[in-house]
Design a protein around this motif. Structure first.
Motif, mmCIF file in Angstrom:
data_model
loop_
_atom_site.group_PDB
_atom_site.id
_atom_site.type_symbol
_atom_site.label_atom_id
_atom_site.label_comp_id
_atom_site.label_asym_id
_atom_site.label_seq_id
_atom_site.Cartn_x
_atom_site.Cartn_y
_atom_site.Cartn_z
ATOM 1 N N GLN C 233 0.827 -1.217 0.000
ATOM 2 C CA GLN C 233 0.000 0.000 0.000
ATOM 3 C C GLN C 233 0.857 1.261 0.000
ATOM 4 O OE1 GLN C 233 -2.527 -0.416 3.421
ATOM 5 N NE2 GLN C 233 -3.738 -2.076 2.522
ATOM 6 N N GLU D 196 -11.374 1.905 1.024
ATOM 7 C CA GLU D 196 -10.704 0.635 0.793
ATOM 8 C C GLU D 196 -9.340 0.624 1.469
ATOM 9 O OE1 GLU D 196 -10.771 -0.369 -3.423
ATOM 10 O OE2 GLU D 196 -9.408 -2.043 -2.993
ATOM 11 N N THR D 197 -8.721 1.784 1.546
ATOM 12 C CA THR D 197 -7.364 1.832 2.093
ATOM 13 C C THR D 197 -7.295 2.829 3.245
ATOM 14 O OG1 THR D 197 -6.799 3.595 0.563
ATOM 15 C CG2 THR D 197 -6.299 1.349 -0.138
#
Ligand SMILES: [Zn+2]
Ligand SMILES: [Zn+2]
Ligand SMILES: [Zn+2]
Lengths: 210, 459, 459, 210
Positions: C233, D196-197
């Motif tokens: 991420q 989502e993040t």
């Protein structure tokens, strides 16, 4: 009378001409038609079913046997007018609105007919209203619906809702199937049964009618 | 119409993944069949209705799918990507919807190209909605018109590859499968199917020419894959499905005769045969399409692929992300291995191909008829035949012979209960009349002619 | 306690899939690491509560999962199968539930064995529920007791392989990851983690001995994989996650020092290092675990695997069937290729391994530190170190050096913004005190000691 | 005054000691404390945020900068008692009952704090009642919940139901996240937002408060 009777054999190998000939011969020899049906034809079909269950027979053998049985019944039917050799039950079947997938449905029809059910095939892409109308007309025991697309499966619910609206929901048992369908979905929409495979349809139909 | 009368790939060793004698270069410069295997991603909606009222949600779904999948593909540095948009029936019936969704996908692809340099190309696969009516009207009518309008609009929007899973002949073939009737199979595939393919792909080629895009290819999905699924459920013999697969190549071939240039559509497991005949690149699907259906061809399917596909997966959430994103990752890793092997040269690629083939071929007759050797053998009798009917018959006989020989030599496992079927099929095929006209005459007296419009098949 | 002071696999060429110097033979005769790679299937529930009232449905779910997946495995003639039952927290808190579900799975496995001859073995992975309390009580209390009771009951029921994703050290490691603090990482993994592992696996070995089953292995999942996910991420540098991975091997090793014999737990991407050290077989997960999480290790993870896993997938319906059934199919096909390569001998297997490694290694530092060469190099400094602290430091320094060299030689892509981190990490590691005691003293003055019970770590 | 001011730089590189020293120096030199906050500290944090967005900074840099900012604020707070340098909003956060997964939640906290939100961390495995009680106590603008297991996500609904029951649902915006969660699920349970993040949390928090 034993298993090697020509009629039994003819049905088992799906030879319609031979099955009919053997039946006519037996009738001419004075055999009781009902006994002929019960002791030979039914037993042959049971054996066909068993072989299919064990995967010794494939669908083609099953269908040929069913056709041979039909041929053999022709000369008998007029003699049995008042006696019941009727079907195990009547099933109305179709794929729901928007869905065009025949063959799963057709297999289920073959299985059901092979097991002695009368089947009314509404075809593919059947609107809810048509299910309703045909229930009123045919008075079936079971309505079977299939859907193969994630975008047509919601039409199963719509169809059941239409049956409720029309007041015919409780006259029938509803069974459903198709790739995207699950037991959970069947429960959610209030169907009476679900089967993952076409070959499970017979057992399911018997179960919901019991 | 261009009849193929010799093989583009004459030797089984030349029938391998990533390399096609006639590669196809896309507008962005992807060279399909040019030495690299590309992932080809497919997807569909989660359970939901598609109608006017749900279109906003449908748009969101496709936007989400393409953004998520392309972001992952860029992250994993995919060398390029084929995206297949296989529409759902309402999107073909309402061309405006199909075209709008095509634009959404193309926008996502353009954005990924601009932002990450990710090259991609869109294959559009409208539904063959002609079968919504029974008997189907194959050459006219509003369903037919809408289908062509969808192709036209999507090609205009920028979809570069045109495909379809056409259904001509299915009217008879479905029942033939269930009855184990090879004559019906031949009639469905090589008489009706061939005639419809010729008509349909001539129409599609016109559209492709108009917009400067490519006819990619068709698939005998509703025929060969239906047989495979039935065999998988033990409804029909595997050897029967294997022979149907071989014959189905004749039907699929007609697309290429009418101008298709590949990549052949992913679910055409008969594609190795077509690659040998035509030399065009082929999409294939195998183990990484288990999301869509099981198959006995998980690895062997990759042996001659030029793009590698997941066939179809719903846009639902898995723990690792939305399923299309998960599957694009799996495809990319699959392709990485193939491309490493390719980078090591011909012998290395053949080494890997050997494992892909050997891991499946002995276990199932449906795999065995698709080994490079089998595929080339079947391809050869097809190109040597005088017409499609004869080609289908020859393909079937060759498949039977390959299986009998392989079974005799212990090279393929065939269940005992299936062995009589091999003999039965051989007899049936050998007893067929030599001429197509005679065959048609015989069959028209036997099949249920209420199920199709004979005139639409020039019958 | 058995300290490993030399490598079981000294040469990178001997670190390969399917073959472990010390294979493990199960009761049914599967020989893990004995020349065949086996699929290892994992699964979890779809969205639903687990409590007394839903237990009937939970049972049905697991029954359905095992029946569906094993039927598919039998159909595809899998040579054998490892099934992992990773419980959900309520099933560890209520041992009776976990044990009952274990029995359901074992029943399904016994049935598939009886009917289809499919050999399988069950790995049971209860949750480390000790962390349900904060700070966790690591060595006593009802949560701890219930966890051990779950292990005990499942082993008694017939689960032959014991695993866990233990969390000792996570109290400090989580924040250390977020702060990019390698000292905290070392403290969490090699001081706290090592001590907890030593305690926990001594307990588990007692249970294994009692029932004649095997301690399989642990994983630094909550450490190394958390780092990998954060790096994915773009929250922390990939090079940082790569170094954490190398250090994490020291923690995971302690399980083997206490009696684990493999296969190491699937999500331990550090397992190649542990295979080199211990010679035991290892489970790995890669591309076919994309259902559970993305990774830059999709192919390289297979390079040294002995079982090949999908990590976890919910029991939800895909078009091709329930997801666990779909994934067992994919795993089986993956394994078929590896087993074909193995059947062709050492050079062939190394050829395939080369592609698996090369396809990932150059793209991400996290992959690069797991090449066979890197893994053996890191393994070597670990066995040469006098204690776990020194081993962790050496593993970290080796990983940094491997990455610096590889970057210099153009063998791995490292983003420019990550380069300063390589230097920073090297300085940090070099500046560490030589002795563990001094390190502990320093760290106890710095870390948030309210987050853990020092006595549970002998601190 | 320009960007190369030591305070700005110290925050940017996350050096807390230097940041505090620079602040004290500036105050001693008679700088307006509010101006110091607005022109330098806030601007530094904005730049940190920008670098994080562009992936030039990782979380560690972000967190170090936030800590440096905190240090720098210490000598200023007493001088600004009556002026608002308060947070952008208050967020109550926790993982739902049964869920033990810290780090996603902790990342969200870091992001939110970095963006100037006040965050009350309820920790992991938080029962619905505790959410209710803390809402009453802390009066937050936003409640953020996360779940990482398919078997704990249903507890989000339970929690929202408990908030409704307690009559506090409409006092707060509810945002949710975690691996098994989807926008669709968030909509179904009546949450106000989903991301989502972790890095999407800030934008989402700002959006739901707008
Ligand atoms: Zn298809
Ligand atoms: Zn894990
Ligand atoms: Zn796991």
């Amino acid at each position: 009378m034993d298993d090697h009777q020509p009629l039994y054999e003819a049905i088992l190998i799906g030879d319609g001409k031979a099955a009919r000939a053997a039946t006519e011969q037996a009738l001419a020899a004075g055999m009781d038609p009902l006994k002929l049906v019960q002791d030979h034809m039914m037993r042959a079909m049971a054996e066909v079913g068993r072989r299919f269950e064990c995967h010794d027979y494939f669908v083609p053998e099953l269908l040929l046997a069913a056709r041979a049985m039909k041929s053999a019944l022709e000369p008998i039917r007029p003699l049995l007018k008042n006696q019941s050799i009727g079907p195990s039950g009547c099933v109305l079947i179709g794929t729901v609105t928007g869905d065009l997938h025949d063959i799963g449905k057709n297999l289920v029809i073959a299985m059901l007919e092979g097991a002695g059910f009368e089947v009314v095939d509404l075809g593919v892409n059947v609107p809810p209203g048509q299910f309703v109308q045909k229930i009123k007309e045919k008075n079936p025991h079971i309505v079977a619906m299939s859907a193969l697309l994630t975008t047509t499966m919601p039409a199963m619910k719509t169809t059941i809702d239409a049956l409720k609206q029309a007041g015919v929901r409780n006259q029938v048992k509803i069974i459903v199937g198709g790739a995207p369908i699950t037991q959970k979905y069947a429960d959610e929409i209030g169907a009476d049964g679900y089967t993952e495979t076409a070959s499970g349809a017979v057992a399911l139909a018997r179960k919901v009618m019991a | 119409m261009n009849r193929f009368n010799k093989l583009a790939i004459d030797h089984p060793a030349d029938l391998r993944f990533g390399i096609a004698p006639k590669p196809l270069t896309t507008r962005q410069g992807l060279k399909l069949g040019g030495g690299i295997v590309y992932p080809e991603l497919n997807f569909t909606l989660p359970p939901m209705f598609v109608d006017e009222s749900t279109m906003p949600e449908v748009r969101e779904q496709y936007r989400g799918i393409i953004q998520g999948a392309l972001a992952r593909a860029a992250e994993l540095e995919a060398p390029g990507l084929v995206v297949e948009f296989e529409t759902l029936p309402p999107m073909t019936e309402h061309p405006a919807w199909g075209i709008e969704l095509t634009r959404i996908l193309l926008d996502g692809m353009a954005e990924a190209h601009a932002r990450h340099g990710l090259k991609s190309v869109l294959r559009i696969t409208p539904n063959d909605t002609r079968e919504m009516e029974r008997p189907p009207r194959m050459r006219s009518g509003p369903l037919f018109e809408a289908m062509l309008a969808t192709f036209d609009g999507c090609a205009a929007a920028g979809a570069e590859l045109l495909s379809i899973e056409s259904v001509g002949g299915k009217e008879i073939h479905d029942e033939a499968l269930m009855m184990g009737d090879l004559r019906g199979v031949l009639f469905g595939l090589c008489v009706m199917g061939v005639r419809d393919m010729r008509f349909l792909w001539t129409e599609l080629q016109r559209i492709a020419d108009k917009h400067g895009v490519h006819c990619a290819g068709d698939t005998a999905c509703g025929f060969g894959n239906t047989a495979m699924v039935l065999a998988g459920q033990q409804m029909i013999p595997r050897v029967f499905a294997a022979v149907v697969r071989a014959i189905s190549a004749v039907r699929t071939l007609v697309g290429y005769e009418c101008g298709c240039v590949g990549p052949g559509k992913d679910c055409g497991y008969e594609n190795p045969i077509l690659k040998a005949i035509t030399g065009f690149p082929m999409a294939m699907e195998g183990r990484t399409a288990a999301c869509a259906h099981s198959s006995p061809l998980g690895n062997i399917a990759a042996a001659a692929c030029d793009t590698w596909s997941n066939e179809s997966v719903q846009n639902i959430k898995l723990l690792g992300g939305m399923a299309p994103t998960v599957y694009v990752e799996q495809l990319i890793y699959d392709c990485r291995v193939m491309n490493q092997a390719l980078a090591d040269g011909r012998d290395a690629a053949l080494q890997y191909r050997k494992w892909l083939v050997a891991s499946d071929a002995a276990l199932d007759p449906q795999a065995y008829v698709l080994t490079p050797e089998s595929a080339v053998a079947i391809a050869r009798v097809i190109v040597n035949a005088p017409n499609h009917y004869a080609a289908g018959r020859a393909a079937g006989l060759t498949a039977v012979k390959l299986l009998r020989d392989a079974h005799r030599d212990g090279q393929v496992k065939i269940l005992k209960r299936e062995l009589p079927w091999l003999e039965r099929m051989q007899k049936t095929l050998e007893s067929l009349p030599a001429g197509e006209n005679q065959f048609i005459d015989e069959m028209m007296g036997v099949v249920d002619t209420s199920k199709f419009v004979a005139a639409d098949y020039e019958l």
